[in-house]
Write a protein that holds these residues in place. Structure first.
Motif, short mmCIF file in Angstrom:
data_model
loop_
_atom_site.label_atom_id
_atom_site.label_comp_id
_atom_site.label_asym_id
_atom_site.label_seq_id
_atom_site.Cartn_x
_atom_site.Cartn_y
_atom_site.Cartn_z
N LEU A 108 0.82 -1.21 0.00
CA LEU A 108 0.00 0.00 0.00
C LEU A 108 0.85 1.26 0.00
O LEU A 108 0.65 2.18 -0.81
CB LEU A 108 -0.92 0.01 1.23
CG LEU A 108 -2.07 -0.99 1.27
CD1 LEU A 108 -2.64 -1.08 2.67
CD2 LEU A 108 -3.14 -0.59 0.27
N ILE A 109 1.81 1.31 0.92
CA ILE A 109 2.64 2.50 1.05
C ILE A 109 3.53 2.67 -0.17
O ILE A 109 3.73 3.78 -0.67
CB ILE A 109 3.49 2.43 2.33
CG1 ILE A 109 2.58 2.31 3.57
CG2 ILE A 109 4.38 3.66 2.45
CD1 ILE A 109 1.56 3.41 3.73
N ASP A 110 4.04 1.58 -0.67
CA ASP A 110 4.92 1.64 -1.85
C ASP A 110 4.16 2.21 -3.05
O ASP A 110 4.68 3.08 -3.77
CB ASP A 110 5.44 0.24 -2.17
CG ASP A 110 6.44 0.25 -3.32
OD1 ASP A 110 7.46 0.96 -3.22
OD2 ASP A 110 6.20 -0.44 -4.32
N ILE A 111 2.95 1.74 -3.27
CA ILE A 111 2.15 2.23 -4.39
C ILE A 111 1.87 3.73 -4.26
O ILE A 111 2.02 4.50 -5.21
CB ILE A 111 0.82 1.46 -4.50
CG1 ILE A 111 1.06 0.01 -4.95
CG2 ILE A 111 -0.14 2.15 -5.47
CD1 ILE A 111 -0.18 -0.85 -4.88
N ASP A 224 -9.57 -5.03 -0.16
CA ASP A 224 -10.37 -3.95 -0.72
C ASP A 224 -9.60 -2.64 -0.71
O ASP A 224 -9.66 -1.87 -1.67
CB ASP A 224 -11.68 -3.80 0.05
CG ASP A 224 -12.51 -5.07 0.06
OD1 ASP A 224 -12.79 -5.59 -1.03
OD2 ASP A 224 -12.85 -5.54 1.16
N LEU A 225 -8.90 -2.39 0.39
CA LEU A 225 -8.09 -1.17 0.48
C LEU A 225 -6.98 -1.19 -0.57
O LEU A 225 -6.71 -0.17 -1.22
CB LEU A 225 -7.48 -1.05 1.88
CG LEU A 225 -6.54 0.13 2.11
CD1 LEU A 225 -7.25 1.46 1.86
CD2 LEU A 225 -5.98 0.09 3.54
N TYR A 226 -6.36 -2.33 -0.74
CA TYR A 226 -5.31 -2.46 -1.75
C TYR A 226 -5.85 -2.17 -3.16
O TYR A 226 -5.23 -1.43 -3.93
CB TYR A 226 -4.70 -3.87 -1.70
CG TYR A 226 -3.70 -4.11 -2.81
CD1 TYR A 226 -2.40 -3.62 -2.72
CD2 TYR A 226 -4.07 -4.81 -3.96
CE1 TYR A 226 -1.48 -3.83 -3.75
CE2 TYR A 226 -3.17 -5.01 -4.99
CZ TYR A 226 -1.88 -4.53 -4.87
OH TYR A 226 -0.99 -4.71 -5.89
N LEU A 232 -6.11 4.18 -7.95
CA LEU A 232 -5.98 5.64 -7.93
C LEU A 232 -5.01 6.13 -9.00
O LEU A 232 -4.02 5.46 -9.31
CB LEU A 232 -5.50 6.11 -6.55
CG LEU A 232 -6.46 5.91 -5.39
CD1 LEU A 232 -5.78 6.26 -4.07
CD2 LEU A 232 -7.72 6.76 -5.57
N PRO A 233 -5.25 7.32 -9.53
CA PRO A 233 -4.32 7.88 -10.51
C PRO A 233 -3.05 8.40 -9.84
O PRO A 233 -3.06 8.70 -8.65
CB PRO A 233 -5.13 9.03 -11.11
CG PRO A 233 -6.03 9.47 -10.00
CD PRO A 233 -6.40 8.20 -9.28
N SER A 234 -1.99 8.52 -10.60
CA SER A 234 -0.79 9.17 -10.10
C SER A 234 -1.03 10.67 -10.04
O SER A 234 -1.87 11.22 -10.76
CB SER A 234 0.40 8.88 -11.01
OG SER A 234 0.70 7.50 -11.02
#
Length: 235
Positions: A108-111, A224-226, A232-234
């Protein structure tokens, strides 16, 4: 939206609260065993923590906690402070055995970092930064993963006080509509929605002690959070 606020315990760091608290006090009292009996020590820590939670004055949480703890002990607490420091440097790491593991937090944080989002660790600031940094590592993360981390040294309020979230916004210079708060506690985390933040209730380790009505923007489990973050867009 360009900013994520994450709770830590039960969110980025999976844990069962009662097991964690028991292990925490068992390990911590070992450092104070010759100064005070365990029952009294636990009572004093909870009392000082409760005063810290309810504080509305512009004092750091650390000041509030230590002032109340000193009042309860009835003597100079320099020796206690030294032992608290020693505990958080050493014994606290033993509590890592009371937490669970998952594969989602790092992803999650990496993305989010790669996509350019601001990431804040909005953990309830009841602990010193030393303890928070240990828990960050247990979650498979690094301090540098976050643009800001709340701790009892730099915070003046606790969840669910709305001023806690206002203080974060002031520090990171963001508006509520730019942010989403992700957490597992219905009362402490979803209150951010009152400011206009989006909210995501993580259900794997859900806490709803008062059986409050759930009002959130999104809800779901780690998967679901992942999927949400991945979609999400950059920036």
């Amino acid at each position: 939206m360009n900013t994520f606020l994450f709770d830590l315990d039960g969110t980025l760091l999976p844990l069962e609260e009662q097991r964690f608290v028991k292990t925490y006090f068992d390990e911590m009292h070992k450092v104070f065993d010759d100064l005070i009996d365990k029952e009294m020590f636990v009572k004093y820590v909870w009392t000082a923590t409760d005063v810290m939670r309810r504080n509305k004055d512009k004092k750091t949480n650390m000041e509030i906690f230590m002032n109340k703890f000193e009042e309860l002990v009835g003597e100079d607490i320099n020796e206690y402070k030294n032992r608290f420091d020693d505990f958080y440097d050493n014994g606290f790491q033993e509590i890592g055995k009371a937490v669970d593991k998952n594969t989602y937090s790092e992803k999650l944080i990496d993305i989010l970092k790669k996509k350019g989002y601001t990431v804040v660790l909005a953990t309830n600031p009841l602990f010193p930064i030393k303890a928070i940094n240990h828990r960050i590592k247990w979650a498979g993360l690094k301090e540098s993963d976050f643009n800001y981390i709340t701790s009892y040294e730099n915070s003046h309020y606790c969840k669910p006080c709305i001023k806690y979230y206002k203080e974060i916004l002031e520090y990171i210079n963001k508006k509520p509509e730019e942010c989403i708060m992700v957490g597992n506690d219905v009362k402490e985390d979803l209150v951010a929605g009152e400011l206009g933040m989006k909210t995501f209730l993580l259900e794997d380790y859900l806490i709803n002690r008062e059986e409050l009505e759930i009002d959130c923007t999104y809800r779901g489990k780690y998967e679901d959070l992942y999927k949400y973050v991945d979609s999400l867009p950059s920036i």
